[in-house]
Design an enzyme around this catalytic site. Structure first.
Site, short mmCIF file in Angstrom:
data_model
loop_
_atom_site.label_atom_id
_atom_site.label_comp_id
_atom_site.label_asym_id
_atom_site.label_seq_id
_atom_site.Cartn_x
_atom_site.Cartn_y
_atom_site.Cartn_z
CD GLN A 166 -3.22 0.32 0.23
OE1 GLN A 166 -3.50 -0.87 0.29
NE2 GLN A 166 -3.85 1.14 -0.59
CE LYS A 175 -5.69 -3.87 2.58
NZ LYS A 175 -6.13 -3.14 1.37
N GLY A 207 -12.71 -0.13 3.10
CA GLY A 207 -13.11 -1.53 3.02
C GLY A 207 -12.12 -2.34 2.21
CG ASP A 208 -9.09 -5.55 1.27
OD1 ASP A 208 -8.54 -4.92 0.37
OD2 ASP A 208 -8.89 -6.77 1.47
#
Length: 448
Positions: A113, A128, A167-168
């Protein structure tokens, strides 16, 4: 110290300190060799040990998440937030709720990321988080109680100028709503603390579509360089979640034909092209398995327990949009045999290192996730901007900005690869360009 020796010593140290963290070490091993050529030309970063400092997370949080199921029994899961690097802005990265979540997965995702966010050109750092909680099969009440417990701890460590989760996998509008509601209860209202919010309370237009659309936009600009387009192209997609659905939608809009999609139980092959609206209904509205697709489309075939990447069929473009390491060396060989010319990762690290080596040797244009799937976090950053301004932009405006951002990411990867005499090596281009911006920021801030 020479660049090669410097990189090898860091790599050796990380492997010794983080033994057993398979996903994290895979990300490290993909990244480190590619920046060696940059460090060779810029020894000041070696002298300051910027890479050695950057590769260690600024902060790693692990906490317990107790919650009650519908029978009144107490359950407990592990929660995580890895705040990896904030040199160019507040930590930014999604929350993943899935049984596979562990510290290694969180570190791998947060590390990727950093460079993904850097490539967007927006002021966001890398982070994360998530939990090994599985929302599948849980009632709305159970998901709500879990999210409230999770946020009770997480809220101590996040904020609109500090760390902004999104979100993920396993964290959609329902989960974001419960998380945001609990944050609001504990800390008062602050629209900018989470992104991916529904439009009714400061979400952004085009955020739902952003990762899938962005992946296709990246390939669109790559094809433009080749004087080609999606028109008439056959495309294979894995997954049937948010990323896959909107990648399929955009491919269809641009004139391509999507032949497949999948979930964890199997995959669908539709020779007439996947009916994206039906997939939306099955997965987003009804939360059904993809096997139900053949009930409506008799001409389609469902392959139970099989992978899209084991299927022998001719196609031009592959968009892996499911999860990490879904394409191994053998499957990459088949992808080449099937005629795949472009692979763009909608998921994070869906190709193993051995698979990437196969694609590279065969001359397949491989677009790594940190570049190709950066559209989601890019629009999340645009959502942060809208929240700060107390404004809502139109879908057309956000979508146009997303296309521009993905074009810039593609061109940055292309031009950086060319600069270091590695044409079409988008992994090297993405890693060096992403790293250089963060490293320069760290050096200028005295983080040495």
């Amino acid at each position: 110290m020479e660049a090669k020796q410097y990189v090898e010593e860091i790599q050796k140290k990380i492997h010794a300190n983080d033994r057993g963290q398979v996903e994290y070490l895979q990300a490290i091993d993909e990244f480190l060799p590619t920046v060696e050529v940059f460090l060779k030309e810029n020894p000041a970063f070696i002298d300051a040990n910027i890479l050695g400092i950057l590769i260690e997370p600024e902060r790693m949080l692990q906490f317990r998440v107790p919650w009650q199921d519908d029978q009144g029994n107490w359950q407990v899961n592990r929660g995580y937030r890895v705040q990896y690097n904030s040199a160019i802005g507040p930590y930014k990265g999604g929350l993943r709720f899935h049984p596979s979540v562990n510290l290694s997965v969180m570190k791998f995702l947060a590390f990727e990321q950093i460079f993904k966010n850097s490539l967007t050109g927006l002021p966001i750092g890398g982070g994360k988080g998530g939990s090994d909680f599985d929302p599948k099969g849980k009632s709305d009440g159970e998901v709500m109680r879990f999210c409230q417990s999770f946020m009770t701890e997480l809220q101590k460590h996040i904020g609109p100028s500090t760390d902004v989760p999104a979100g993920d996998i396993g964290v959609g509008a329902r989960e974001i709503g419960y998380l945001f509601g609990m944050y609001k209860r504990l800390r008062n209202y602050d629209a900018g603390v989470l992104t991916g919010k529904p439009l009714g309370y400061w979400g952004s237009e085009a955020r739902t579509e952003a990762t899938g659309y962005g992946c296709v936009y990246f390939v669109k600009h790559l094809l433009n360089d080749l004087n080609e387009s999606f028109k008439g192209k056959k495309v294979v997609v894995s997954g049937s979640g948010n990323v896959a659905i909107y990648a399929m939608e955009k491919v269809k809009e641009l004139g391509g034909t999507v032949l497949t999609c999948s979930d964890s139980n199997g995959f669908i092959y539709d020779p007439n092209g996947i009916d994206v609206e039906l997939v939306k209904e099955l997965k987003e509205k009804n939360r059904e398995r993809i096997s139900k697709y053949v009930t409506t489309h008799k001409e389609a075939t469902y392959y139970d327990g099989q992978s899209v990447w084991d299927f022998e069929i001719a196609y031009d473009i592959a968009l892996p949009c499911a999860t990490q390491n879904e394409i191994n060396e053998k499957q990459a060989d088949l992808l080449v045999k099937n005629g795949g010319k472009v692979v763009a990762e909608g998921a994070n690290m869906p190709c193993t290192l051995d698979a990437v080596a196969v694609l590279d040797k065969a001359g397949v244009l491989y677009c790594p996730g940190k570049a190709a799937n950066a559209g989601g976090v890019a629009v999340s950053a645009l959502e942060m901007s809208q929240n700060s301004e107390r404004l809502s932009w139109s879908f057309e405006k956000v979508d146009s900005m997303l296309d521009d951002i993905m074009q810039n990411i593609y061109q940055t990867c292309r031009d950086t690869a060319n600069k270091y005499n590695a044409p079409n090596n988008f992994v090297l281009g993405a890693n060096i360009a992403g790293f250089e911006k963060v490293a320069q920021a760290m050096l200028s801030q005295g983080l040495v």
